[in-house]
Design an enzyme around this catalytic site. Structure first.
Site, PDB file in Angstrom:
ATOM      1  N   LYS A  58     -25.405 -25.835  79.999  1.00 32.12           N
ATOM      2  CA  LYS A  58     -25.925 -25.810  81.369  1.00 32.12           C
ATOM      3  C   LYS A  58     -25.089 -24.876  82.249  1.00 32.12           C
ATOM      4  N   VAL A 195     -35.146 -26.846  71.128  1.00 31.12           N
ATOM      5  CA  VAL A 195     -34.457 -26.932  72.422  1.00 31.12           C
ATOM      6  C   VAL A 195     -33.285 -25.950  72.510  1.00 31.12           C
ATOM      7  N   ILE A 196     -32.427 -25.950  71.474  1.00 37.15           N
ATOM      8  CA  ILE A 196     -31.247 -25.072  71.530  1.00 37.15           C
ATOM      9  C   ILE A 196     -31.689 -23.603  71.488  1.00 37.15           C
ATOM     10  N   GLU A 215     -39.867 -19.271  64.357  1.00 33.78           N
ATOM     11  CA  GLU A 215     -40.105 -20.713  64.291  1.00 33.78           C
ATOM     12  C   GLU A 215     -40.997 -21.026  63.099  1.00 33.78           C
ATOM     13  N   VAL A 249     -38.536 -17.676  56.847  1.00 31.89           N
ATOM     14  CA  VAL A 249     -37.422 -16.789  56.507  1.00 31.89           C
ATOM     15  C   VAL A 249     -37.204 -16.883  55.006  1.00 31.89           C
ATOM     16  N   GLY A 283     -32.053 -27.802  64.040  1.00 30.01           N
ATOM     17  CA  GLY A 283     -31.826 -29.240  64.094  1.00 30.01           C
ATOM     18  C   GLY A 283     -30.395 -29.602  63.730  1.00 30.01           C
ATOM     19  N   ARG A 284     -30.085 -30.898  63.859  1.00 34.45           N
ATOM     20  CA  ARG A 284     -28.734 -31.383  63.603  1.00 34.45           C
ATOM     21  C   ARG A 284     -28.782 -32.547  62.625  1.00 34.45           C
ATOM     22  N   ASP A 324     -26.188 -40.125  68.226  1.00 38.96           N
ATOM     23  CA  ASP A 324     -26.781 -39.175  67.271  1.00 38.96           C
ATOM     24  C   ASP A 324     -26.634 -39.616  65.818  1.00 38.96           C
ATOM     25  N   HIS A 456     -41.608 -34.495 103.009  1.00 41.62           N
ATOM     26  CA  HIS A 456     -42.243 -33.177 103.055  1.00 41.62           C
ATOM     27  C   HIS A 456     -41.308 -32.182 103.729  1.00 41.62           C
TER      28      HIS A 456
HETATM   29  P1  FAD Z   1     -21.207 -36.620  69.908  1.00 39.39           P
HETATM   30  O1  FAD Z   1     -21.349 -36.117  71.285  1.00 39.39           O
HETATM   31  O2  FAD Z   1     -21.470 -35.693  68.785  1.00 39.39           O
HETATM   32  O3  FAD Z   1     -19.706 -37.157  69.814  1.00 39.39           O
HETATM   33  C1  FAD Z   1     -19.162 -37.634  68.634  1.00 39.39           C
HETATM   34  C2  FAD Z   1     -17.654 -37.565  68.746  1.00 39.39           C
HETATM   35  O4  FAD Z   1     -17.091 -38.287  67.665  1.00 39.39           O
HETATM   36  C3  FAD Z   1     -17.083 -36.157  68.639  1.00 39.39           C
HETATM   37  O5  FAD Z   1     -16.127 -35.943  69.649  1.00 39.39           O
HETATM   38  C4  FAD Z   1     -16.430 -36.111  67.276  1.00 39.39           C
HETATM   39  O6  FAD Z   1     -15.305 -35.256  67.220  1.00 39.39           O
HETATM   40  C5  FAD Z   1     -16.002 -37.559  67.146  1.00 39.39           C
HETATM   41  N1  FAD Z   1     -15.811 -37.989  65.752  1.00 39.39           N
HETATM   42  C6  FAD Z   1     -16.647 -37.837  64.705  1.00 39.39           C
HETATM   43  N2  FAD Z   1     -16.145 -38.451  63.610  1.00 39.39           N
HETATM   44  C7  FAD Z   1     -14.968 -38.994  63.987  1.00 39.39           C
HETATM   45  C8  FAD Z   1     -13.998 -39.763  63.331  1.00 39.39           C
HETATM   46  N3  FAD Z   1     -14.137 -40.131  62.054  1.00 39.39           N
HETATM   47  N4  FAD Z   1     -12.905 -40.131  64.028  1.00 39.39           N
HETATM   48  C9  FAD Z   1     -12.747 -39.782  65.314  1.00 39.39           C
HETATM   49  N5  FAD Z   1     -13.650 -39.069  66.013  1.00 39.39           N
HETATM   50  C10 FAD Z   1     -14.744 -38.695  65.347  1.00 39.39           C
HETATM   51  N6  FAD Z   1     -28.518 -33.813  75.083  1.00 39.39           N
HETATM   52  C11 FAD Z   1     -28.999 -34.103  76.308  1.00 39.39           C
HETATM   53  O7  FAD Z   1     -29.334 -35.257  76.569  1.00 39.39           O
HETATM   54  N7  FAD Z   1     -29.111 -33.125  77.270  1.00 39.39           N
HETATM   55  C12 FAD Z   1     -28.766 -31.850  77.038  1.00 39.39           C
HETATM   56  O8  FAD Z   1     -28.873 -31.010  77.921  1.00 39.39           O
HETATM   57  C13 FAD Z   1     -28.264 -31.520  75.761  1.00 39.39           C
HETATM   58  N8  FAD Z   1     -27.895 -30.257  75.488  1.00 39.39           N
HETATM   59  C14 FAD Z   1     -27.392 -29.960  74.260  1.00 39.39           C
HETATM   60  C15 FAD Z   1     -27.048 -28.640  73.989  1.00 39.39           C
HETATM   61  C16 FAD Z   1     -26.553 -28.305  72.757  1.00 39.39           C
HETATM   62  C17 FAD Z   1     -26.193 -26.873  72.478  1.00 39.39           C
HETATM   63  C18 FAD Z   1     -26.362 -29.318  71.770  1.00 39.39           C
HETATM   64  C19 FAD Z   1     -25.779 -28.980  70.426  1.00 39.39           C
HETATM   65  C20 FAD Z   1     -26.701 -30.628  72.025  1.00 39.39           C
HETATM   66  C21 FAD Z   1     -27.231 -30.958  73.272  1.00 39.39           C
HETATM   67  N9  FAD Z   1     -27.626 -32.266  73.579  1.00 39.39           N
HETATM   68  C22 FAD Z   1     -28.145 -32.554  74.796  1.00 39.39           C
HETATM   69  C23 FAD Z   1     -27.477 -33.364  72.592  1.00 39.39           C
HETATM   70  C24 FAD Z   1     -26.207 -34.178  72.906  1.00 39.39           C
HETATM   71  O9  FAD Z   1     -25.093 -33.323  72.890  1.00 39.39           O
HETATM   72  C25 FAD Z   1     -26.038 -35.292  71.883  1.00 39.39           C
HETATM   73  O10 FAD Z   1     -27.207 -36.062  71.811  1.00 39.39           O
HETATM   74  C26 FAD Z   1     -24.874 -36.194  72.264  1.00 39.39           C
HETATM   75  O11 FAD Z   1     -23.667 -35.467  72.340  1.00 39.39           O
HETATM   76  C27 FAD Z   1     -24.705 -37.324  71.257  1.00 39.39           C
HETATM   77  O12 FAD Z   1     -23.637 -38.129  71.632  1.00 39.39           O
HETATM   78  P2  FAD Z   1     -22.807 -38.983  70.575  1.00 39.39           P
HETATM   79  O13 FAD Z   1     -21.797 -39.728  71.367  1.00 39.39           O
HETATM   80  O14 FAD Z   1     -23.716 -39.723  69.708  1.00 39.39           O
HETATM   81  O15 FAD Z   1     -22.105 -37.907  69.638  1.00 39.39           O
HETATM   82  P1  NAD Z   2     -34.834 -29.017  67.501  1.00 32.49           P
HETATM   83  O1  NAD Z   2     -35.286 -30.089  66.615  1.00 32.49           O
HETATM   84  O2  NAD Z   2     -35.078 -29.117  68.960  1.00 32.49           O
HETATM   85  O3  NAD Z   2     -35.479 -27.628  67.044  1.00 32.49           O
HETATM   86  C1  NAD Z   2     -35.349 -27.118  65.753  1.00 32.49           C
HETATM   87  C2  NAD Z   2     -36.503 -26.173  65.512  1.00 32.49           C
HETATM   88  O4  NAD Z   2     -36.238 -25.444  64.341  1.00 32.49           O
HETATM   89  C3  NAD Z   2     -37.837 -26.882  65.327  1.00 32.49           C
HETATM   90  O5  NAD Z   2     -38.811 -26.312  66.138  1.00 32.49           O
HETATM   91  C4  NAD Z   2     -38.123 -26.701  63.832  1.00 32.49           C
HETATM   92  O6  NAD Z   2     -39.497 -26.645  63.551  1.00 32.49           O
HETATM   93  C5  NAD Z   2     -37.426 -25.382  63.588  1.00 32.49           C
HETATM   94  N1  NAD Z   2     -37.041 -25.153  62.195  1.00 32.49           N
HETATM   95  C6  NAD Z   2     -36.526 -26.033  61.302  1.00 32.49           C
HETATM   96  N2  NAD Z   2     -36.255 -25.415  60.128  1.00 32.49           N
HETATM   97  C7  NAD Z   2     -36.612 -24.121  60.280  1.00 32.49           C
HETATM   98  C8  NAD Z   2     -36.558 -22.976  59.454  1.00 32.49           C
HETATM   99  N3  NAD Z   2     -36.085 -23.052  58.208  1.00 32.49           N
HETATM  100  N4  NAD Z   2     -37.027 -21.794  59.928  1.00 32.49           N
HETATM  101  C9  NAD Z   2     -37.501 -21.710  61.194  1.00 32.49           C
HETATM  102  N5  NAD Z   2     -37.576 -22.757  62.036  1.00 32.49           N
HETATM  103  C10 NAD Z   2     -37.117 -23.949  61.599  1.00 32.49           C
HETATM  104  O7  NAD Z   2     -33.281 -28.837  67.164  1.00 32.49           O
HETATM  105  P2  NAD Z   2     -32.166 -27.953  67.864  1.00 32.49           P
HETATM  106  O8  NAD Z   2     -32.764 -26.997  68.819  1.00 32.49           O
HETATM  107  O9  NAD Z   2     -31.299 -27.472  66.764  1.00 32.49           O
HETATM  108  O10 NAD Z   2     -31.372 -29.032  68.685  1.00 32.49           O
HETATM  109  C11 NAD Z   2     -30.744 -30.128  68.010  1.00 32.49           C
HETATM  110  C12 NAD Z   2     -30.777 -31.374  68.834  1.00 32.49           C
HETATM  111  O11 NAD Z   2     -29.977 -31.226  69.989  1.00 32.49           O
HETATM  112  C13 NAD Z   2     -32.174 -31.719  69.279  1.00 32.49           C
HETATM  113  O12 NAD Z   2     -32.568 -32.877  68.580  1.00 32.49           O
HETATM  114  C14 NAD Z   2     -32.089 -32.001  70.718  1.00 32.49           C
HETATM  115  O13 NAD Z   2     -32.483 -33.319  70.997  1.00 32.49           O
HETATM  116  C15 NAD Z   2     -30.637 -31.827  71.093  1.00 32.49           C
HETATM  117  N6  NAD Z   2     -30.584 -30.925  72.255  1.00 32.49           N
HETATM  118  C16 NAD Z   2     -31.075 -31.392  73.430  1.00 32.49           C
HETATM  119  C17 NAD Z   2     -31.089 -30.563  74.523  1.00 32.49           C
HETATM  120  C18 NAD Z   2     -31.661 -31.073  75.806  1.00 32.49           C
HETATM  121  O14 NAD Z   2     -31.840 -32.271  75.908  1.00 32.49           O
HETATM  122  N7  NAD Z   2     -31.929 -30.217  76.762  1.00 32.49           N
HETATM  123  C19 NAD Z   2     -30.618 -29.272  74.438  1.00 32.49           C
HETATM  124  C20 NAD Z   2     -30.152 -28.823  73.207  1.00 32.49           C
HETATM  125  C21 NAD Z   2     -30.129 -29.674  72.123  1.00 32.49           C
END
Ligand code: FAD
Ligand code: NAD
Length: 477
Positions: A58, A195-196, A215, A249, A283-284, A324, A456
């Site tokens: 962000k 999304v990413i 995609e 791909v 995806g993740r 997650d 408004h």
């Molecule tokens: P995480 O945030 O992944 O935290 C897990 C933590 O556990 C980490 O710090 C890790 O180091 C620690 N850990 C793991 N294993 C161990 C261990 N064995 N011992 C000690 N520590 C450990 N979501 C939104 O809602 N809005 C958004 O705008 C948004 N934007 C995103 C943008 C990107 C680029 C990405 C990648 C994700 C985004 N997400 C967004 C998704 C969001 O980041 C995750 O859903 C969220 O962080 C999940 O929270 P969590 O606590 O489950 O795990």
């Molecule tokens: P995503 O699931 O949003 O998108 C992954 C995309 O990749 C999908 O459209 C899928 O069809 C495509 N795909 C999968 N395999 C493929 C391949 N081999 N070739 C081409 N396309 C392929 O996952 P992301 O963008 O990696 O984000 C991961 C997670 O992080 C999401 O689940 C999302 O919830 C979270 N996230 C959230 C936000 C937000 O809330 N604004 C922002 C970023 C990430």
């Protein structure tokens, strides 16, 4: 000798740190362990969200949007800008500062709430709920042992890579590398238009990169309402993002100077794409590396998620998992809700998390946000519904802002008028969706929203108008 706690939380992302704070508020003696380190090797709690997710993305979206506005929108306001440039290292430095402020904020909150924080990797070693679960913490200064009858696992997720295309974070980037690019690439490729891909693709396109997204799915943003997805594809394409749907791909070759992709388009034609950098955002996957799940017999499902029931209980008494690393949407606010709810359950309360009112937001421009069901889901379920919509083009505040793209759409049950879903594409959709989530949580009808006085001129009047639209009586359109 092990240190005893009432609760040990493993992971300090949004799921873990919120769980730890809520449990401490409820009087429990809580330890929270997190492994994330900053560039200096210090603790960086906040997880993916704070370090390489929600927060830094962000920050970059904001910087790049300012740049885009200055270059393309200011002139209409009579503001002249000459010699506009982007200093990427300064932009990245600002992002790093925002991340650091959030890391420090969490450490402060731990202190304030008397949560004992351990920087290191936590591993389940043995025990049970009655004698306590043993957790080893491997940190900079060696290994400690902690014990508690209750454990919350909140270890989050990690990016999924494609076979034969490992992340080097130089040319082949995960979200981590995509957030740390130090100069605007000329050609940027993105695999996965989710999304990413869309958020990061938007950042670098605004700053001048030529961005191509490949995609795999034939449909764009399949999880969103189809009408919203259609409008989004139109707007993103107009802005200059090249999005190929149904792309397969077939081969990739990364060299220090770039990446070459062989792919097949939706018509079955072979294509080549050469890019300077490639973001892989497909995806993740859940992260249980080093957790010791197998040591204690913690059950995972076929996809590697920790198996939990609706209340986040695992198969082992006293061990819970949130965020997650368990089923459901990978969203920070979903992780937080689960974390707080589990803390309350441990303290004997009976909280409830309604997954149907978890909002979704994509922070592109226009922003996309929704809560509840899409029109295609209602149709598939055979649900009788009414729809009302209102375009931002007819909203006075949107005109004043100079941002009239998109619309609000409300879906309500045809018989009871209960709101079933709200879908927004347009300015500040991320903020507007909160009203819809509140309304749905309170089981409001569309008429309830239609009868509420909205200030408004505000964008929120579009929500009221969409609600009026459900009854076929919009006033301003
Ligand atoms: P995480 O945030 O992944 O935290 C897990 C933590 O556990 C980490 O710090 C890790 O180091 C620690 N850990 C793991 N294993 C161990 C261990 N064995 N011992 C000690 N520590 C450990 N979501 C939104 O809602 N809005 C958004 O705008 C948004 N934007 C995103 C943008 C990107 C680029 C990405 C990648 C994700 C985004 N997400 C967004 C998704 C969001 O980041 C995750 O859903 C969220 O962080 C999940 O929270 P969590 O606590 O489950 O795990
Ligand atoms: P995503 O699931 O949003 O998108 C992954 C995309 O990749 C999908 O459209 C899928 O069809 C495509 N795909 C999968 N395999 C493929 C391949 N081999 N070739 C081409 N396309 C392929 O996952 P992301 O963008 O990696 O984000 C991961 C997670 O992080 C999401 O689940 C999302 O919830 C979270 N996230 C959230 C936000 C937000 O809330 N604004 C922002 C970023 C990430």
């Amino acid at each position: 000798m092990s240190s005893a706690f009432d609760l040990i939380v493993i992971g300090a992302g949004p799921g873990g740190y919120i769980a730890a704070i809520r449990a401490a508020q409820l009087g429990l003696n809580v330890a929270c362990i997190d492994a994330w380190s900053n560039a200096q090797g210090g603790a960086a709690p906040g997880g993916t969200c704070t370090n390489v997710g929600c927060i830094p993305s962000k920050a970059l979206l904001q910087s790049s949007e300012h740049f885009e506005q200055a270059g393309h929108a200011f002139a209409a306001h009579g503001i002249g800008v000459s010699g506009l440039s982007i200093d990427v290292p300064t932009m990245q430095k600002r992002k790093a500062l925002v991340v650091k402020q959030n890391n420090e904020g969490i450490l402060y909150l731990f202190k304030k709430n008397k949560v004992t924080f351990f920087h290191g990797l936590g591993a389940l070693k043995g025990g049970n709920a009655s004698v306590g679960w043993q957790v080893a913490v491997a940190g900079k200064d060696g290994t400690l042992e902690l014990v508690a009858p209750q454990i919350i696992v909140a270890t989050g997720s990690v990016p999924r890579s494609l076979t034969g295309l490992d992340f080097d974070e130089k040319q082949v980037l995960s979200n981590d590398g995509a957030l740390s690019i130090d100069a605007v690439p000329k050609m940027l490729g993105v695999i996965g238009a989710g999304v990413i891909g869309l958020e990061m693709g938007s950042v670098w396109r605004r700053l001048g990169a030529q961005v191509t997204l490949l995609e795999a799915m034939p449909e764009f943003l399949a999880a969103a309402d189809a009408q919203v997805a259609k409008e989004a594809l139109k707007q993103f394409t107009k802005q200059g993002l090249t999005i190929h749907l149904g792309a397969k791909v077939t081969a990739t070759k990364a060299t220090p100077s770039g990446v070459t992709l062989e792919w097949i388009n939706a018509k079955g034609e072979a294509q080549t794409l050469k890019v300077d950098k490639l973001i892989v955002s497909v995806g993740r996957k859940p992260n249980t590396k080093g957790l010791g799940a197998e040591t204690v017999g913690l059950q995972l499902d076929a996809r590697g998620f920790i198996q939990v029931d609706a209340d986040c209980r695992t198969n082992l008494p006293g061990i819970w998992a949130v965020g997650d690393v368990v089923r459901g949407p990978m969203l920070a606010h979903k992780a937080e809700e689960e974390g707080a709810a589990v803390a309350e359950r441990i303290a004997g309360q009976k909280p409830h998390v309604d997954f149907n009112t978890v909002p979704w937001v994509i922070y592109t421009a226009p922003e996309i946000a929704w809560v509840g069901q899409t029109e295609q889901q209602l149709k598939a379920a055979g649900r009788d519904y009414k729809a009302g919509s209102f375009p931002f083009l007819a909203n006075g505040r949107a005109r004043a802002l100079g941002d009239t793209t998109g619309f609000v759409k409300m879906l309500a049950d045809a018989r009871t008028d209960e709101i079933l879903g709200v879908h927004i594409i347009g300015p500040m959709a991320s903020e507007l969706i909160a009203e819809a989530a509140v309304a749905m949580e309170f089981k409001a009808s569309s008429e309830d929203i239609a009868r509420i006085c909205h200030a408004h001129p505000t964008l929120s009047e579009s929500l009221k108008e969409a609600a009026l639209g459900v009854a076929g009586r919009t006033l301003n359109f």
